[in-house]
Write a protein that holds these residues in place. Structure first.
Motif, PDB file in Angstrom:
ATOM      1  N   ILE A 138      39.736  25.204 129.454  1.00 45.00           N
ATOM      2  CA  ILE A 138      40.630  24.470 128.562  1.00 45.00           C
ATOM      3  C   ILE A 138      39.982  24.397 127.195  1.00 45.00           C
ATOM      4  CG2 ILE A 138      41.880  22.299 128.212  1.00 45.00           C
ATOM      5  CD1 ILE A 138      41.371  21.762 131.235  1.00 45.00           C
ATOM      6  N   ARG A 139      40.780  24.650 126.167  1.00 46.57           N
ATOM      7  CA  ARG A 139      40.302  24.502 124.799  1.00 46.57           C
ATOM      8  C   ARG A 139      41.418  23.927 123.955  1.00 46.57           C
ATOM      9  NH1 ARG A 139      40.437  30.686 124.170  1.00 46.57           N
ATOM     10  NH2 ARG A 139      38.168  30.570 124.456  1.00 46.57           N
ATOM     11  N   GLY A 140      41.038  23.394 122.804  1.00 39.71           N
ATOM     12  CA  GLY A 140      42.061  22.835 121.929  1.00 39.71           C
ATOM     13  C   GLY A 140      41.457  21.986 120.835  1.00 39.71           C
TER      14      GLY A 140
ATOM     15  N   THR B 105      35.379  12.448 122.996  1.00 38.06           N
ATOM     16  CA  THR B 105      34.850  12.752 124.331  1.00 38.06           C
ATOM     17  C   THR B 105      35.972  13.204 125.259  1.00 38.06           C
ATOM     18  OG1 THR B 105      33.074  11.161 124.073  1.00 38.06           O
ATOM     19  CG2 THR B 105      33.629  11.811 126.323  1.00 38.06           C
ATOM     20  N   ILE B 106      35.703  14.266 126.014  1.00 39.33           N
ATOM     21  CA  ILE B 106      36.627  14.751 127.048  1.00 39.33           C
ATOM     22  C   ILE B 106      35.876  14.712 128.369  1.00 39.33           C
ATOM     23  CG2 ILE B 106      38.073  16.655 127.845  1.00 39.33           C
ATOM     24  CD1 ILE B 106      36.914  16.719 124.257  1.00 39.33           C
TER      25      ILE B 106
ATOM     26  N   TYR C 146      37.300  21.616 120.874  1.00 38.49           N
ATOM     27  CA  TYR C 146      36.560  21.506 122.126  1.00 38.49           C
ATOM     28  C   TYR C 146      36.871  22.705 123.002  1.00 38.49           C
ATOM     29  CZ  TYR C 146      40.792  20.266 124.728  1.00 38.49           C
ATOM     30  OH  TYR C 146      42.025  20.295 125.323  1.00 38.49           O
ATOM     31  N   GLU C 147      36.005  22.931 123.977  1.00 34.36           N
ATOM     32  CA  GLU C 147      36.200  24.036 124.918  1.00 34.36           C
ATOM     33  C   GLU C 147      35.428  23.724 126.197  1.00 34.36           C
ATOM     34  OE1 GLU C 147      36.139  28.217 123.495  1.00 34.36           O
ATOM     35  OE2 GLU C 147      34.508  28.456 124.937  1.00 34.36           O
ATOM     36  N   ILE C 148      36.117  23.779 127.346  1.00 36.97           N
ATOM     37  CA  ILE C 148      35.494  23.520 128.638  1.00 36.97           C
ATOM     38  C   ILE C 148      35.761  24.702 129.559  1.00 36.97           C
ATOM     39  CG2 ILE C 148      35.300  21.932 130.585  1.00 36.97           C
ATOM     40  CD1 ILE C 148      36.600  19.789 128.875  1.00 36.97           C
TER      41      ILE C 148
ATOM     42  N   THR D   6      43.478  27.665 128.821  1.00 38.61           N
ATOM     43  CA  THR D   6      44.697  26.933 128.523  1.00 38.61           C
ATOM     44  C   THR D   6      44.466  26.092 127.281  1.00 38.61           C
ATOM     45  OG1 THR D   6      45.235  26.799 130.872  1.00 38.61           O
ATOM     46  CG2 THR D   6      46.361  25.256 129.400  1.00 38.61           C
ATOM     47  N   GLU D   7      45.355  26.213 126.309  1.00 38.08           N
ATOM     48  CA  GLU D   7      45.196  25.443 125.079  1.00 38.08           C
ATOM     49  C   GLU D   7      45.902  24.100 125.227  1.00 38.08           C
ATOM     50  OE1 GLU D   7      46.041  25.746 120.274  1.00 38.08           O
ATOM     51  OE2 GLU D   7      45.705  27.554 121.453  1.00 38.08           O
TER      52      GLU D   7
END
Length: 871
Positions: A25-27, A41-42, A59-61, A91-92
């Motif tokens: 996931i990024r966005g 924070t995510i 961010y990007e996980i 997934t954005e």
């Protein structure tokens, strides 16, 4: 073709782990006003993984395919929970956070009544120890990124710094990934699995805060708002409450009662009913460095609130060098195991100060039996703060009894993986939880290009000689050290010199050879010859010192012909004596000569008790002034004072040449000493126990022709302790007497640490500021008392801007009782920490309450220890 195919397969295999986990996931995270939220924070609930946005809100996980619940948080904004399906690709997910709606609780604060924040903080403080004890163990992964800049520097240093590639626009960056684990009560392990750095070390690391805990009374030597003594250090104010998911959060303003180092100021967020930390937004100072701290906690497995992200903004300025450094730390992959003896899902804590009758009723009904408390806690029934404190105190007491080393406060292990520095860019791109900014990428590029240039220089300059060329003729004058073998080294010490009226100008030349003779316990052997030439006496003297020592014992044999001060503690530095003699016409250092053999032995009997003994066989002779040289002749005195000291107890301190055989033995006892262990090495915690000393000294008559006969006993105590928030007390008491003084000479008297120079060079606690060095020396009974009070806030330090510079104020009282001292007393005031280095003192002296003298002294700050001994 075969080689190319195998190479292709190898490359594919290397990339396989990254391809398999290439999804995620990024966005971007923004506010409802459209601005990006840097360092939001995510938190991924299913994996316990946390990350943050970068400075641009990105961010990007990286996550395997599956369904995940993500919590997006930012202080001052409402949290957002999203259920997201992750496939094979990224997934954005762009998130907008709304400004947090903070409301005041439905309470009435009447005049004279305390703020509701105090009830909340009392419950949180009473439960803080529970939060540390309720977890048996946990493990996690920590990613830390630091990025900093040198904002300004003196123009004199510009050319030198730019030569090293240091410029104001350059960003210095470092990253590390560590696996950490904690086991109750005090074991913490950290293994660094990867490091990337631009190669420049800095001393701004926030690791003590990251790996510490605000649930402890202190973190990184800073008093926590959850400390049992927090109410002495802080004021609290309830600023309102808000909802974060299903939790009600109290927003509490923390204000130091006395601003300065080692206290925090800002906002702490407390979770209702849990009475745990939700987040922190505070600032503190350390040695003039400003540190901003933002921490966000999360309910791990819905059992314990632990930190998942930390942000530190560090700014400082020293001697024209101004720097900023920002750190970001994310903590993920938590695995926790709760303590079955303490952990309960719900606990209702009653504040007896607010609900006196309810608390009294509970305590009368149930008493304070731990078994009943545990049952009531498990069933969610109320317990009082007093009951909770008592239970945890008893629990810790029983636990300490079971520990093999209860005096060990912490046991930390720090290791760096052998491959930590060898990870490539592909690895970092896959593991980095926070995308780099353009400035940070540029910082790495500059560091890499400089490294390439340096490497080419190293490889290309085949004629380049090593930095250490071995012995050079000028080493005889400048000094140097040489490695002889793996365990041995040889050193030529830089020659020392000075002036005194006995020797005139002198020069001291010393060599030393040291070797490790036992690797297991680091036992070393050293031999060191010292030569001393006195130009006015035209005499060469010297001594030879041999030592065998490790951390448990020290055996030293020394012998030769050498000069010595009458006070064997040598209160006057040779450098200071040179200054006072040549420039102020005061020859304060009094010397005699001895031919001697001296045997010293010290042994650590246990962690708390040490033994020492000293035996000396000497031929002692009196010395006289041989030089009247003056660099500046002030015409104030015709000549220097004699070398024989003045003393009120005896008319004449001169003595004939004689033999003396003197032995002594003593104990140093620290009954409550505490330790920290790091990588197996035990480190004492300063001032964790009073230090008791007991000594016996004897002059043996007619042994080896000895002409002395006396017995002396002495006892002392020294300690430091805090007086709440107001300050710190240092004290030293010492007393003794001569049981027998049939025959002794002036150097055998009890001497005290006096001072008549403009400089305070001895330990501030245990020495005098205006006392003559030998006037009140005695062969009878004596007692000294030294008490220092270090204020946190007093006169000039009443202004916060002064305290922030590290300035501290002290008052001190020194007292001497001896047969001739007439209750000699000094009262003084000092300003400590000037430019973080110096101490300025003013003192007045009295005898039997009658004023005698005053003076000013310059010293080294009490936080700094410097040794200018000739040895």
């Amino acid at each position: 073709m075969h080689v190319r195919l195998s190479t292709f397969i190898s490359v594919c295999l290397l990339w396989l782990p990254f391809v398999a986990f290439a999804g995620g996931i990024r966005g971007t995270v923004k506010s409802d006003e459209g601005s990006v939220l840097a360092f939001a924070t995510i938190f991924v609930k299913q994996t316990g993984t946390g990350t943050t946005t970068n400075e641009n809100g990105l961010y990007e996980i990286t996550l395997p395919a599956g369904s995940y619940q993500l919590v997006y948080q930012y202080l001052g904004y409402e949290s957002v929970v999203k259920q997201i399906e992750v496939g094979s690709g990224f997934t954005e997910v762009n998130i907008e956070l709304k400004t947090q709606v903070v409301v005041l609780k439905d309470v009435i604060v009447r005049a004279g009544k305390e703020d509701p924040a105090y009830t909340i903080m009392r419950k949180a403080i009473s439960k803080a120890k529970y939060h540390t004890q309720a977890i048996d163990r946990y493990s996690a992964r920590v990613y830390i990124k630091g990025a900093g800049q040198l904002k300004d520097y003196p123009w004199l240093a510009k050319k030198t710094l730019e030569k090293e590639g240091i410029t104001k626009d350059r960003v210095y960056i470092s990253e590390s990934v560590s696996d950490i684990s904690y086991t109750r009560p005090n074991t913490f392990d950290e293994k660094v699995i990867s490091i990337r750095s631009d190669g420049k070390d800095n001393n701004t690391s926030p690791n003590p805060f990251i790996f510490g805990s605000f649930y402890q009374p202190e973190v990184a030597e800073t008093v926590s708002p959850l400390s049992p003594k927090a109410f002495a250090y802080y004021r609290f104010q309830l600023m309102g409450t808000f909802k974060d998911r299903e939790f009600e959060i109290n927003r509490i303003k923390v204000t130091p009662r006395s601003r300065g180092d080692n206290v925090v100021e800002g906002i702490i967020y407390i979770v209702d009913d849990w009475w745990s930390i939700h987040s922190l937004d505070v600032k503190t100072t350390k040695m003039g460095v400003n540190i901003g701290i933002k921490m966000l906690y999360a309910p791990i497995e819905d059992k314990a609130w632990l930190p998942i992200s930390n942000k530190f903004d560090i700014q400082g300025k020293f001697f024209g060098f101004e720097f900023v450094y920002n750190y970001l730390a994310t903590i993920s992959d938590y695995q926790i195991t709760m303590n079955p003896e303490l952990y309960v899902e719900e606990m209702q804590v009653v504040d007896e100060k607010l609900d006196k009758e309810q608390a009294k009723e509970i305590e009368e009904k149930y008493g304070e039996k731990n078994q009943q408390l545990q049952e009531r806690m498990a069933s969610g029934k109320e317990i009082s703060r007093k009951e909770l404190r008592g239970m945890l105190k008893d629990y810790e007491k029983q636990e300490r009894k079971q520990q093999s080393a209860p005096e060990v406060v912490s046991n930390n292990t720090y290791k760096i993986d052998s491959l930590a520095y060898k990870k490539n860019n592909t690895y970092w791109d896959s593991i980095r939880p926070v995308p780099l900014t353009k400035a940070e990428v540029k910082g790495y590029q500059i560091a890499d290009s400089i490294a390439v240039v340096e490497k080419k220089k190293e490889e290309g300059d085949t004629l380049k000689q090593s930095k250490h060329k071995g012995f050079q003729p000028w080493d005889i004058i400048l000094g140097d050290s040489y490695k002889i073998s793996k365990h041995s080294n040889f050193r030529i010490h830089t020659p020392l010199g000075g002036f005194n009226t006995v020797e005139g100008f002198n020069i001291i030349y010393r060599l030393s050879l040291g070797t490790v003779i036992q690797d297991t316990n680091k036992t070393r052997f050293s031999v060191s010859p010292t030569l001393r030439y006195a130009f006015s006496r035209e005499k060469l003297t010297g001594l030879l010192t041999t030592r065998l020592y490790n951390k448990n014992y020290r055996l030293e044999l020394q012998g030769g012909r050498y000069v010595k001060q009458y006070n064997q503690e040598e209160p006057i530095w040779p450098l200071v004596n040179t200054f006072t003699t040549l420039l102020l016409e005061q020859n304060l250092m009094k010397l005699y000569e001895r031919d001697f053999v001296n045997l010293l032995y010290r042994q650590k009997l246990s962690n708390k008790i040490s033994f020492h003994t000293n035996w000396a066989l000497m031929k002692r002779r009196e010395l006289f002034n041989t030089s009247s040289f003056k660099l500046i002749d002030r015409k104030k005195i015709e000549d220097y004072t004699p070398n024989a000291p003045f003393n009120e107890e005896i008319d004449n301190t001169s003595f004939p040449e004689h033999e003396a055989f003197i032995g002594s033995a003593g104990l140093v006892i620290r009954p409550w000493i505490k330790y920290r262990i790091r990588n197996g090495n035990k480190q004492e915690i300063p001032f964790s126990s009073p230090v008791f000393t007991l000594d016996y000294r004897k002059g043996f008559n007619q042994v080896f022709g000895s002409d002395v006969n006396f017995d002396q006993v002495e006892a002392g105590i020294k300690h430091r302790f805090d007086v709440g928030v107001r300050g710190t007390v240092d004290f030293a008491f010492q007393g003794g007497m001569f049981l027998n003084k049939d025959k002794l000479y002036f150097m055998d008297f009890k001497h005290f640490l006096g001072n008549r120079t403009p400089f305070a060079t001895s330990d501030p606690v245990g020495s005098f500021r205006l006392l003559d060095y030998y006037q009140f020396s005695t062969s009878d009974k004596y007692f000294t008392a030294n008490v220092h009070y270090h204020f946190r806030k007093f006169l000039v330090t009443a202004f916060p801007i002064i305290r922030m510079t590290g300035i501290r104020e002290n008052v001190f009282v020194n007292y001497l009782a001896s047969p001739t001292s007439n209750n000699y007393t000094e009262i003084g005031y000092s300003i400590d920490g000037i430019l973080r280095i110096f101490r300025l003192e003013a003192a007045a002296s009295f005898q039997n309450g009658k004023y005698q003298d005053y003076g000013f002294r310059i010293g080294i700050a009490t936080s700094i220890g410097i040794n200018f001994s000739e040895d």
